[in-house]
Write an enzyme that holds these catalytic residues in place. Structure first.
Site, PDB file in Angstrom:
ATOM      1  CG  PHE A 129      -1.787   1.048   1.553  1.00 23.23           C
ATOM      2  CD1 PHE A 129      -3.049   1.074   0.965  1.00 23.23           C
ATOM      3  CD2 PHE A 129      -1.456   2.060   2.444  1.00 23.23           C
ATOM      4  CE1 PHE A 129      -3.949   2.091   1.257  1.00 23.23           C
ATOM      5  CE2 PHE A 129      -2.356   3.082   2.741  1.00 23.23           C
ATOM      6  CZ  PHE A 129      -3.602   3.092   2.142  1.00 23.23           C
ATOM      7  CB  ALA A 130       2.660   2.921  -2.493  1.00 23.84           C
ATOM      8  CG  LEU A 131      -1.586   7.328   1.649  1.00 19.20           C
ATOM      9  CD1 LEU A 131      -2.489   7.708   0.476  1.00 19.20           C
ATOM     10  CD2 LEU A 131      -2.481   6.993   2.869  1.00 19.20           C
ATOM     11  N   PRO A 134       7.918  11.329   1.162  1.00 17.05           N
ATOM     12  CG  PRO A 134      10.009  11.265   0.101  1.00 17.05           C
ATOM     13  CD  PRO A 134       8.562  10.973  -0.121  1.00 17.05           C
ATOM     14  CB  SER A 138       0.429  13.451   9.562  1.00 14.99           C
ATOM     15  OG  SER A 138       1.342  12.746  10.373  1.00 14.99           O
ATOM     16  CB  ILE A 163       6.307   1.366   0.412  1.00 12.81           C
ATOM     17  CG1 ILE A 163       6.083   2.823  -0.016  1.00 12.81           C
ATOM     18  CG2 ILE A 163       5.267   0.450  -0.194  1.00 12.81           C
ATOM     19  CD1 ILE A 163       4.892   3.530   0.647  1.00 12.81           C
ATOM     20  NE  ARG A 272      14.925 -11.192  40.285  1.00 17.11           N
ATOM     21  CZ  ARG A 272      16.208 -11.530  40.334  1.00 17.11           C
ATOM     22  NH1 ARG A 272      16.566 -12.814  40.274  1.00 17.11           N
ATOM     23  NH2 ARG A 272      17.128 -10.603  40.438  1.00 17.11           N
ATOM     24  N   GLY A 343      13.417  -6.396  34.785  1.00 13.51           N
ATOM     25  CA  GLY A 343      14.702  -5.818  35.196  1.00 13.51           C
ATOM     26  C   GLY A 343      15.716  -5.876  34.063  1.00 13.51           C
ATOM     27  CD  GLU A 367      -2.694   0.670   8.821  1.00 13.56           C
ATOM     28  OE1 GLU A 367      -3.905   0.665   9.042  1.00 13.56           O
ATOM     29  OE2 GLU A 367      -2.027  -0.356   8.594  1.00 13.56           O
TER      30      GLU A 367
HETATM   31  C1  LIG Z   1       7.281   0.889  10.139  1.00  9.15           C
HETATM   32  C2  LIG Z   1       6.439   1.758   9.249  1.00  9.15           C
HETATM   33  C3  LIG Z   1       5.670   1.175   8.239  1.00  9.15           C
HETATM   34  C4  LIG Z   1       4.929   1.984   7.386  1.00  9.15           C
HETATM   35  N1  LIG Z   1       4.225   1.398   6.341  1.00  9.15           N
HETATM   36  C5  LIG Z   1       3.595   2.201   5.449  1.00  9.15           C
HETATM   37  C6  LIG Z   1       2.977   1.629   4.276  1.00  9.15           C
HETATM   38  O1  LIG Z   1       2.963   0.401   4.068  1.00  9.15           O
HETATM   39  N2  LIG Z   1       2.408   2.471   3.381  1.00  9.15           N
HETATM   40  C7  LIG Z   1       2.381   3.825   3.553  1.00  9.15           C
HETATM   41  O2  LIG Z   1       1.837   4.528   2.702  1.00  9.15           O
HETATM   42  N3  LIG Z   1       2.959   4.397   4.656  1.00  9.15           N
HETATM   43  C8  LIG Z   1       3.557   3.616   5.599  1.00  9.15           C
HETATM   44  N4  LIG Z   1       4.170   4.178   6.700  1.00  9.15           N
HETATM   45  C9  LIG Z   1       4.167   5.629   6.843  1.00  9.15           C
HETATM   46  C10 LIG Z   1       3.313   6.134   7.977  1.00  9.15           C
HETATM   47  O3  LIG Z   1       1.959   6.023   7.682  1.00  9.15           O
HETATM   48  C11 LIG Z   1       3.767   7.563   8.271  1.00  9.15           C
HETATM   49  O4  LIG Z   1       5.064   7.479   8.873  1.00  9.15           O
HETATM   50  C12 LIG Z   1       2.816   8.298   9.183  1.00  9.15           C
HETATM   51  O5  LIG Z   1       1.623   8.593   8.507  1.00  9.15           O
HETATM   52  C13 LIG Z   1       3.432   9.598   9.707  1.00  9.15           C
HETATM   53  O6  LIG Z   1       3.943  10.362   8.663  1.00  9.15           O
HETATM   54  P1  LIG Z   1       5.429  10.950   8.762  1.00  9.15           P
HETATM   55  O7  LIG Z   1       6.354   9.856   9.127  1.00  9.15           O
HETATM   56  O8  LIG Z   1       5.684  11.710   7.535  1.00  9.15           O
HETATM   57  O9  LIG Z   1       5.384  11.922  10.008  1.00  9.15           O
HETATM   58  P2  LIG Z   1       4.824  13.426  10.007  1.00  9.15           P
HETATM   59  O10 LIG Z   1       3.596  13.529   9.172  1.00  9.15           O
HETATM   60  O11 LIG Z   1       5.946  14.331   9.753  1.00  9.15           O
HETATM   61  O12 LIG Z   1       4.397  13.550  11.530  1.00  9.15           O
HETATM   62  C14 LIG Z   1       5.377  13.521  12.574  1.00  9.15           C
HETATM   63  C15 LIG Z   1       4.684  13.531  13.887  1.00  9.15           C
HETATM   64  O13 LIG Z   1       3.971  14.739  14.036  1.00  9.15           O
HETATM   65  C16 LIG Z   1       2.862  14.520  14.892  1.00  9.15           C
HETATM   66  N5  LIG Z   1       1.667  15.085  14.242  1.00  9.15           N
HETATM   67  C17 LIG Z   1       1.137  14.754  13.051  1.00  9.15           C
HETATM   68  N6  LIG Z   1       0.068  15.526  12.789  1.00  9.15           N
HETATM   69  C18 LIG Z   1      -0.060  16.373  13.844  1.00  9.15           C
HETATM   70  C19 LIG Z   1      -0.973  17.411  14.171  1.00  9.15           C
HETATM   71  N7  LIG Z   1      -1.950  17.753  13.343  1.00  9.15           N
HETATM   72  N8  LIG Z   1      -0.800  18.072  15.335  1.00  9.15           N
HETATM   73  C20 LIG Z   1       0.213  17.765  16.158  1.00  9.15           C
HETATM   74  N9  LIG Z   1       1.103  16.770  15.921  1.00  9.15           N
HETATM   75  C21 LIG Z   1       0.967  16.093  14.778  1.00  9.15           C
HETATM   76  C22 LIG Z   1       2.748  13.010  15.144  1.00  9.15           C
HETATM   77  O14 LIG Z   1       3.330  12.711  16.387  1.00  9.15           O
HETATM   78  C23 LIG Z   1       3.614  12.435  14.045  1.00  9.15           C
HETATM   79  O15 LIG Z   1       4.174  11.201  14.405  1.00  9.15           O
HETATM   80  C24 LIG Z   1       4.897   3.386   7.578  1.00  9.15           C
HETATM   81  C25 LIG Z   1       5.645   3.947   8.622  1.00  9.15           C
HETATM   82  C26 LIG Z   1       6.404   3.158   9.446  1.00  9.15           C
HETATM   83  C27 LIG Z   1       7.205   3.823  10.535  1.00  9.15           C
END
Ligand SMILES: Cc1cc2nc3c(=O)[nH]c(=O)nc-3n(C[C@H](O)[C@H](O)[C@H](O)COP(=O)(O)OP(=O)(O)OC[C@H]3O[C@@H](n4cnc5c(N)ncnc54)[C@H](O)[C@@H]3O)c2cc1C
Length: 388
Positions: A129-131, A134, A138, A163, A272, A343, A367
């Site tokens: 699933f590629a949503l 960089p 969110s 992904i 323990r 521990g 997610e």
């Molecule tokens: C192990 C792993 C597997 C993944 N697998 C997939 C996949 O299969 N497909 C896919 O499409 N994506 C995948 N992702 C991506 C994942 O969905 C994103 O990392 C996630 O949506 C957060 O986006 P970001 O890393 O860009 O963090 P950012 O969007 O930069 O957010 C950083 C932090 O800001 C905070 N934040 C966000 N919004 C707000 C707000 N409105 N107010 C205050 N704080 C906020 C949260 O704490 C968040 O963690 C995966 C991520 C990981 C770590």
């Protein structure tokens, strides 16, 4: 926790209870700790889960290998909870088959369902699933990957990152900007086979709980129009509907990790010896145990409420968000307490609670991070109040 009384809750029917017993028996026998290369382990788990028939539950439509006409959310959640209790990677392999093919179950054409779902259900094709991108995690609507329409094809350009299954998947459900409208209303969904010209794996990403993960790139990648999933401009909706199912199942996986942690904590606390007693004799330990047990039940109640409501055909965006937020945050605390109870042994590489400590962390981010779930819950709660 090995206590199975929650299966008597009215959220379940006898089919779910039998399923839980069967999966538990299978997992106990078939899931062993994987060692070595994570791609190979993951491929093997998908094949094994497919042969056992468990992947039929993540696919909708009995004509396409699915266990039911639609997706039974409670069955998916029970499977994830039980698999996660035994192995994070087994849960991952199972869940990604669903997340990666959910949009096809929900919006695929007859031809797309025939081509992909049966192979997903029997473990012959690996899904992704590629949503995320960089610069757009969110904030999904900020995505910049584009799909330009020409007469008989779409041309895909841009990058996706984080992904899961990236590098081992046979196909990817990809979301890209098609420009029907600004923001969320100008995105469409596509199904892209691995190996298409113009598609490449740019980077494999190593994370604290290893599983296949990659950054992928499309450069002038030409897709036949038949690769479009659903209606142009409706991709954001397709992604959110898929997440509505699988967010609840992330809560279930976190619940499975938490139950495992409680088992580990109880076995240590009751054996323990220290200060002429056992650890569990101390009230400070009992406070931890009480909080862990209550946290597990709270998570289970919210998870299976959301799953049950969805199976009744109701909109569960808020309930799924509540379940995911509560269950993942609670599991993190429960696992941390289990590490504390163990521990020094609790931080030794490879110890079950150390592995859980690494395994749970990403669930609070992917997610939809906890903060995103909070926004969803607050938005709907405020909207309901303002319409009273
Ligand atoms: C192990 C792993 C597997 C993944 N697998 C997939 C996949 O299969 N497909 C896919 O499409 N994506 C995948 N992702 C991506 C994942 O969905 C994103 O990392 C996630 O949506 C957060 O986006 P970001 O890393 O860009 O963090 P950012 O969007 O930069 O957010 C950083 C932090 O800001 C905070 N934040 C966000 N919004 C707000 C707000 N409105 N107010 C205050 N704080 C906020 C949260 O704490 C968040 O963690 C995966 C991520 C990981 C770590």
């Amino acid at each position: 926790m090995s206590d199975k009384t929650y299966l008597q809750w009215p959220f379940f029917d006898d089919g779910h209870r039998r399923l839980a017993e069967d999966v538990e028996a299978w997992a106990r026998e078939q899931i062993t700790d994987h060692h070595g290369e994570v791609d190979a382990a993951c491929r093997e788990l998908v094949a094994k889960l497919g042969r056992a028939g468990w992947l039929r539950y993540v696919v909708g439509g009995t004509d396409y290998g699915g266990a039911h006409h639609g997706i039974d959310t409670r069955a998916v959640c029970l499977l994830r909870e039980i698999l996660a209790r035994h192995s994070g990677l087994a849960d991952f392999a199972f869940a990604m088959q669903g997340l990666g093919s959910g949009a096809i179950t929900l919006h695929g054409t007859e031809a797309q369902k025939k081509r992909y779902l049966t192979r997903v259900a029997n473990g012959e094709a690996i899904a992704a699933f590629a949503l995320s991108e960089p610069e757009s995690g969110s904030d999904v609507a900020a995505m910049t990957c584009t799909a330009r329409a020409s007469d008989d094809e779409y041309v895909l350009d841009g990058e996706k990152t984080w992904i899961s299954n990236g590098g081992i998947a046979d196909f990817y459900v990809v979301f890209a900007r098609t420009g029907e409208a600004p923001g969320a209303r100008g995105i469409s969904a596509f199904v892209v086979d691995a190996g298409m010209q113009g598609f490449e794996i740019v980077e494999r990403i190593e994370v604290i709980a290893p599983h296949p993960l990659a950054r992928i790139r499309f450069t002038n990648c030409r897709l036949p129009k038949a690769c479009l999933l659903g209606t142009p401009g409706q991709g954001f909706k397709v992604a959110m509907q898929t997440l509505d199912i699988f967010r609840t199942s992330v809560a279930a996986a976190a619940l499975g990790f938490a139950r495992h942690a409680v088992d580990e904590a109880l076995s240590r606390a009751t054996t323990r010896p220290l200060f002429n007693k056992t650890l569990a004799d101390f009230q400070i330990t009992q406070v931890k145990i009480a909080e862990m047990a209550t946290g597990v039940d709270t998570s289970a109640l919210l998870t299976y409420r959301a799953a049950w409501l969805r199976d009744q055909g109701q909109n569960v965006t808020r309930e799924a968000a509540m379940a995911k937020m509560t269950s993942t945050e609670t599991a993190q605390r429960v696992i941390d307490s289990a590490v504390q109870i163990w521990g020094g042994c609790g931080v030794v590489s490879g110890h079950p609670v150390e592995k859980l400590y690494r395994e749970i962390r990403a669930l609070r981010i992917y997610e939809g991070a906890t903060e995103v779930q909070q926004l969803i819950i607050a938005k709907q709660t405020l909207a309901e109040f303002q319409h009273l």
